[in-house]
Write an enzyme that holds these catalytic residues in place. Structure first.
Site, PDB file in Angstrom:
ATOM      1  N   LYS A 126      37.074  35.597  11.187  1.00 37.44           N
ATOM      2  CA  LYS A 126      37.559  34.293  11.654  1.00 37.44           C
ATOM      3  C   LYS A 126      36.395  33.330  11.885  1.00 37.44           C
ATOM      4  O   LYS A 126      36.455  32.154  11.525  1.00 37.44           O
ATOM      5  CB  LYS A 126      38.392  34.477  12.944  1.00 37.44           C
ATOM      6  CG  LYS A 126      39.728  35.173  12.684  1.00 37.44           C
ATOM      7  CD  LYS A 126      40.460  35.583  13.953  1.00 37.44           C
ATOM      8  CE  LYS A 126      41.710  36.396  13.601  1.00 37.44           C
ATOM      9  NZ  LYS A 126      42.417  36.951  14.775  1.00 37.44           N
ATOM     10  N   GLN A 170      41.843  37.824  20.969  1.00 37.22           N
ATOM     11  CA  GLN A 170      42.066  38.849  19.957  1.00 37.22           C
ATOM     12  C   GLN A 170      42.885  39.998  20.558  1.00 37.22           C
ATOM     13  O   GLN A 170      42.529  40.538  21.600  1.00 37.22           O
ATOM     14  CB  GLN A 170      40.708  39.368  19.434  1.00 37.22           C
ATOM     15  CG  GLN A 170      40.813  40.346  18.292  1.00 37.22           C
ATOM     16  CD  GLN A 170      41.405  39.721  17.025  1.00 37.22           C
ATOM     17  OE1 GLN A 170      41.086  38.595  16.660  1.00 37.22           O
ATOM     18  NE2 GLN A 170      42.293  40.454  16.360  1.00 37.22           N
ATOM     19  N   ASP A 193      47.444  30.312  18.070  1.00 37.84           N
ATOM     20  CA  ASP A 193      48.137  31.513  17.585  1.00 37.84           C
ATOM     21  C   ASP A 193      49.658  31.339  17.662  1.00 37.84           C
ATOM     22  O   ASP A 193      50.396  32.114  17.046  1.00 37.84           O
ATOM     23  CB  ASP A 193      47.709  32.747  18.400  1.00 37.84           C
ATOM     24  CG  ASP A 193      46.650  33.587  17.676  1.00 37.84           C
ATOM     25  OD1 ASP A 193      46.495  33.412  16.451  1.00 37.84           O
ATOM     26  OD2 ASP A 193      45.990  34.414  18.338  1.00 37.84           O
TER      27      ASP A 193
END
Lengths: 367, 367
Positions: A126, A170, A193
């Site tokens: 990422k 994460q 997200d």
């Protein structure tokens, strides 16, 4: 008349969005949703009313093969790398334009707790992707045994940092942590997200617009639509129902007027459902779960699984494989994504796109 | 290990809920969800992890008839009136206990805009039901041509009124109004219809708990579970996808680990999907859409439709009929709800139950 109502609601929602001002920016309030600004196919699907035709006749319709039994299968291998590259290029270009226009660039903050090797790898990907398109990345690495409050404090700092437009934690978090509390601490406006329940609710409800759509769900739709596959009226079996992939993908497909069957570990004889489907999207996290015999001839297959399988011949002692038994599926499917090189890179590209969208929203560009 | 994580998250969520205090009560904040306190089957379904078994063999499993072809069908007519009566009795008892304990009773405010006859009838039913169980009801009737702001003002007044624990706006609203804005003005803690996107998001996400579940969805689950019908692993076709019935019913069934196929007006050959289903729930709003031939032998049928059909012989010139052709379905189904006397009364009973739950939450009873 119903269409009129919808159109009216749509334009009002737009006006509402334009009025969306900074007084709401730091609260988890009932925020009006911002417009989806992605170019290309409108990611939320068209707002269309449900108008039922007269009840169809009682004839039997066995599901027809999508490709004639005698026709040779020459499947399209859907190239996720190339689609991701297109999205990244466009993102890089827009980041450049933003820099010219307002002397700012988007910023993504990534919080990594513990030292899981797979999580470290994903975070590295990422950050590398951010770098490639000119998005600034910040990382907070916390030890496995840190407290939940320390993670929430990290989130809070990024919430307050005006150079950060997207925050992701994460997953999975260590077992002693309350994921709901930590994810809930992320400012709604920076939830790139898309896991906040308000975003999920607005994704589920037709006519509403979430601030962000979870990246893997966006990736599945991008892969399908950019390959020219129509979703409206198609029967799609989504295997798996996690909040990261299965659930938002199901909800987004419904926004595109697909008929969705949600298959999970409690489904009896899942292959009976997948065999009826025009499109099968698998995100179960089980290597080779979906066999060739689970598919209708000519079906389209999107494989979200990335399962490590022991492989002494590989440099790291394992290789990644999907949920779909590729060598069997490729003999039946009309189009299929490989693993790796399918959904994965597009999912990361969607994260960049969500972060860019967030920065554009905050700086009032193209809203 | 996964189960352990879920259990931990569950107990933390509970602790979080117990800390839920009044400082959150008037804000549309990221409120922690309260526990579902309904007696009887836990309405949100059990929290269970998805553990996939080894991929099944590739054998073909044609959907078996639920009842042997030679076995005589003797369907259960599911008595919604009697189930609603049970729920109302329990609610009345709890209202009485509340009055004894804190000298307060629950209050439901209903806002009716315009003079639609069907809406007036529904509102009358709801108020009558409140009266029967000892819940106080308040009604605000506004003319068809009132402004959106006037409706929002009504909502705001009820938000501020401490004797009101539930607020509902009777739908549909007149076409010139923005439904999203009006429903969004209802305090999350009084949203007994459960249409707030945060409630919908928390219903969609496993492990999360919405403050309220939409009444018709709760009614469908109550009708099934009180008739002894197991949901886990069953294939359910839900016809229709409105935010009032279809969407929340789909989401709630998934929480009960049913395999759900969502059928709508864009579905090609819906009967191919319904014929595979163990349970068919129809909320399309189309009289006699679901024919006997749409059903697997032995299927369970829940008919949410209440469609007016012209009938000169009737007192009002019409009678109500469901989405399901009852006379055909009753020859095939193992259990079926009638219209009227099926889902309708249980839906109203659920509204009373949601209002009671809200009052109990606010007064800190059994939380």
């Amino acid at each position: 008349m119903r269409a009129l109502v919808l159109l009216r609601a749509f334009s009002r929602a737009k006006a509402h969005t334009l009025l969306f001002s900074s007084h709401c920016a730091r609260r988890h309030c009932h925020a009006p949703a911002k417009r989806e600004r992605a170019k290309g196919p409108r990611i939320l699907g068209p707002d269309l009313p449900d108008i039922w035709r007269s009840p169809p006749l009682d004839s039997t319709h066995p599901p027809p093969p999508l490709i004639d039994a005698n026709q040779e299968i020459n499947p399209t291998i859907i190239d996720g790398n190339s689609i991701a590259e297109e999205i990244r290029s466009r993102t890089a270009e827009e980041v450049h334009q933003m820099k010219d226009a307002v002397k700012k660039i988007p910023g993504l903050a990534v919080i990594l707790v513990g030292q899981r090797r797979d999580s470290q790898t994903y975070v590295r990907y990422k950050i590398k992707a951010c770098h490639e398109v000119g998005i600034r990345s910040l990382t907070a690495e916390l030890p496995e045994d840190c407290t939940e409050d320390e993670v929430v404090d990290s989130v809070s700092r990024f919430n307050e940092d005006p150079s950060v437009h997207g925050i992701l934690v994460q997953l999975p978090l260590p077992q002693h942590m309350n994921e709901e509390r930590i994810l809930g601490a992320i400012s709604l406006e920076k939830d790139v997200d898309g896991f906040h329940p308000l975003n999920v609710g607005n994704l589920a409800m037709r006519g509403r617009e979430p601030l962000f759509i979870p990246c893997a769900a966006r990736a599945c739709i991008e892969l399908l639509t950019r390959t020219g596959i129509e979703l409206m009226g198609k029967h799609v079996a989504v295997i798996g129902r996690s909040k990261v992939v299965g659930l938002p993908t199901t909800l987004l497909l419904q926004r595109h007027h697909a008929t969705v069957s949600s298959v999970h570990a409690f489904t009896k004889n899942p292959q009976d459902i997948t065999r009826q489907a025009d499109i099968v999207i698998s995100a179960a996290g089980v290597a080779n779960l979906v066999r060739g015999s689970w598919l209708k001839r000519g079906a389209v297959v999107i494989d979200v699984g990335t399962n490590p399988v022991e492989d002494p011949s590989s440099e790291h002692g394992y290789h990644l494989t999907g949920d779909v038994c590729f060598k069997e599926a490729v003999k039946v499917a009309s189009a299929i994504t490989p693993v790796p090189g399918g959904v994965g890179p597009v999912t990361i590209a969607m994260l960049l796109s969500n972060t860019l969208d967030s920065a554009k929203q905050i700086y009032g560009l193209n809203c």
